[in-house]
Write an enzyme that holds these catalytic residues in place. Structure first.
Site, PDB file in Angstrom:
ATOM      1  N   CYS A 126       0.864  -1.191   0.000  1.00 31.89           N
ATOM      2  CA  CYS A 126       0.000   0.000   0.000  1.00 31.89           C
ATOM      3  C   CYS A 126       0.898   1.237   0.000  1.00 31.89           C
ATOM      4  CB  CYS A 126      -0.980  -0.022   1.175  1.00 31.89           C
ATOM      5  SG  CYS A 126      -0.204   0.006   2.797  1.00 31.89           S
ATOM      6  N   ASN A 146       2.288   1.474   4.418  1.00 35.24           N
ATOM      7  CA  ASN A 146       2.555   0.206   5.113  1.00 35.24           C
ATOM      8  C   ASN A 146       2.225   0.291   6.608  1.00 35.24           C
ATOM      9  OD1 ASN A 146       5.377  -2.069   5.727  1.00 35.24           O
ATOM     10  ND2 ASN A 146       3.292  -2.563   5.209  1.00 35.24           N
ATOM     11  N   CYS A 173      -1.474   0.843   7.377  1.00 32.35           N
ATOM     12  CA  CYS A 173      -2.926   0.572   7.483  1.00 32.35           C
ATOM     13  C   CYS A 173      -3.330  -0.662   6.659  1.00 32.35           C
ATOM     14  CB  CYS A 173      -3.751   1.781   7.044  1.00 32.35           C
ATOM     15  SG  CYS A 173      -3.502   3.246   8.080  1.00 32.35           S
ATOM     16  N   ARG A 174      -3.420  -0.512   5.339  1.00 36.38           N
ATOM     17  CA  ARG A 174      -4.016  -1.577   4.531  1.00 36.38           C
ATOM     18  C   ARG A 174      -3.141  -2.814   4.365  1.00 36.38           C
ATOM     19  NH1 ARG A 174      -5.087   2.332  -0.328  1.00 36.38           N
ATOM     20  NH2 ARG A 174      -3.162   3.144   0.606  1.00 36.38           N
ATOM     21  N   SER A 175      -1.873  -2.634   3.940  1.00 32.74           N
ATOM     22  CA  SER A 175      -1.067  -3.837   3.670  1.00 32.74           C
ATOM     23  C   SER A 175      -0.688  -4.616   4.937  1.00 32.74           C
ATOM     24  CB  SER A 175       0.151  -3.526   2.793  1.00 32.74           C
ATOM     25  OG  SER A 175       1.051  -2.652   3.411  1.00 32.74           O
ATOM     26  N   ASP A 201      -8.181   4.068   0.993  1.00 33.30           N
ATOM     27  CA  ASP A 201      -7.213   4.503   1.997  1.00 33.30           C
ATOM     28  C   ASP A 201      -7.964   5.051   3.219  1.00 33.30           C
ATOM     29  OD1 ASP A 201      -5.288   5.771   3.500  1.00 33.30           O
ATOM     30  OD2 ASP A 201      -4.296   6.701   1.784  1.00 33.30           O
TER      31      ASP A 201
HETATM   32  P1  4NP Z   1      -1.767   2.861   4.079  1.00 32.71           P
HETATM   33  O1  4NP Z   1      -2.406   4.224   4.627  1.00 32.71           O
HETATM   34  O2  4NP Z   1      -1.208   3.177   2.710  1.00 32.71           O
HETATM   35  O3  4NP Z   1      -2.934   1.937   4.005  1.00 32.71           O
HETATM   36  O4  4NP Z   1      -0.714   2.447   5.064  1.00 32.71           O
HETATM   37  C1  4NP Z   1      -1.707   5.438   4.702  1.00 32.71           C
HETATM   38  C2  4NP Z   1      -0.815   5.645   5.724  1.00 32.71           C
HETATM   39  C3  4NP Z   1      -0.161   6.864   5.825  1.00 32.71           C
HETATM   40  C4  4NP Z   1      -0.390   7.842   4.880  1.00 32.71           C
HETATM   41  C5  4NP Z   1      -1.273   7.618   3.845  1.00 32.71           C
HETATM   42  C6  4NP Z   1      -1.933   6.399   3.756  1.00 32.71           C
HETATM   43  N1  4NP Z   1       0.269   9.093   4.991  1.00 32.71           N
HETATM   44  O5  4NP Z   1      -0.027   9.987   4.188  1.00 32.71           O
HETATM   45  O6  4NP Z   1       1.126   9.265   5.870  1.00 32.71           O
END
Ligand code: 4NP
Length: 154
Positions: free
Chosen positions: A7, A10, A12-14, A123
């Protein structure tokens, strides 16, 4: 057989997908035969545990994510993994650009591969609590389908 979820951050989703698939592989007695990891296309959260909201939502469904640490995806991952699954179209585009010409890994969009209601895992980072539940709903469904595929490939 090695599977990598990717993702953006790294956190939240993955890592959710990694924790859910690990859990399902253990239940199926396949944890010794299939390796799972996750990574982010960005480097802002490298070394951190998954987002607190992600860990709590996962814990409520019996998935433990506390031991995971964020890392950034690298071109080497295309040699180490057999299957790389992106959470959204932007992650997939990033991976297509990163992919070395001789990389062996198969690359796909996680939900689209299993024809779920959505193609992308939304997201949840800037949204409310329900976004984290939605991520888990989608990832649990896709991991069930992925498990069937993996069992067939062993
Ligand atoms: P992820 O979510 O891609 O599912 O881990 C996010 C985590 C952090 C950010 C964006 C999406 N960020 O902008 O810091």
């Amino acid at each position: 057989m090695r599977v990598l979820f990717v993702c953006l951050g790294n956190i939240c989703r993955s890592p959710t997908a990694e924790g859910v698939l690990r859990h399902k592989l253990r239940e199926a007695g396949l944890h010794g035969r299939i390796e799972v990891d996750s990574a982010g296309t960005g480097d802002w959260h490298v070394g951190k545990t998954p987002d607190r909201r992600t860990r709590l939502a996962a814990q409520r469904r019996g998935y433990e994510l506390d031991a995971l640490r964020a890392r950034q995806v690298s071109p080497q991952d295309f040699a180490s993994f057999d299957l790389i699954l992106a959470m959204d179209a932007s992650n997939l585009q990033h991976l297509e650009r990163l992919r070395p010409s001789q990389g062996k890994a198969e690359l796909d969009l996680f939900l689209r591969r299993y024809r779920l209601a959505l193609d992308e895992v939304p997201d949840p980072y800037y949204g409310g609590e329900d976004g984290f539940e939605r991520v888990l709903d989608l990832i649990e469904q896709a991991c069930d389908a992925l498990l069937v595929e993996l069992e067939g490939r062993l």
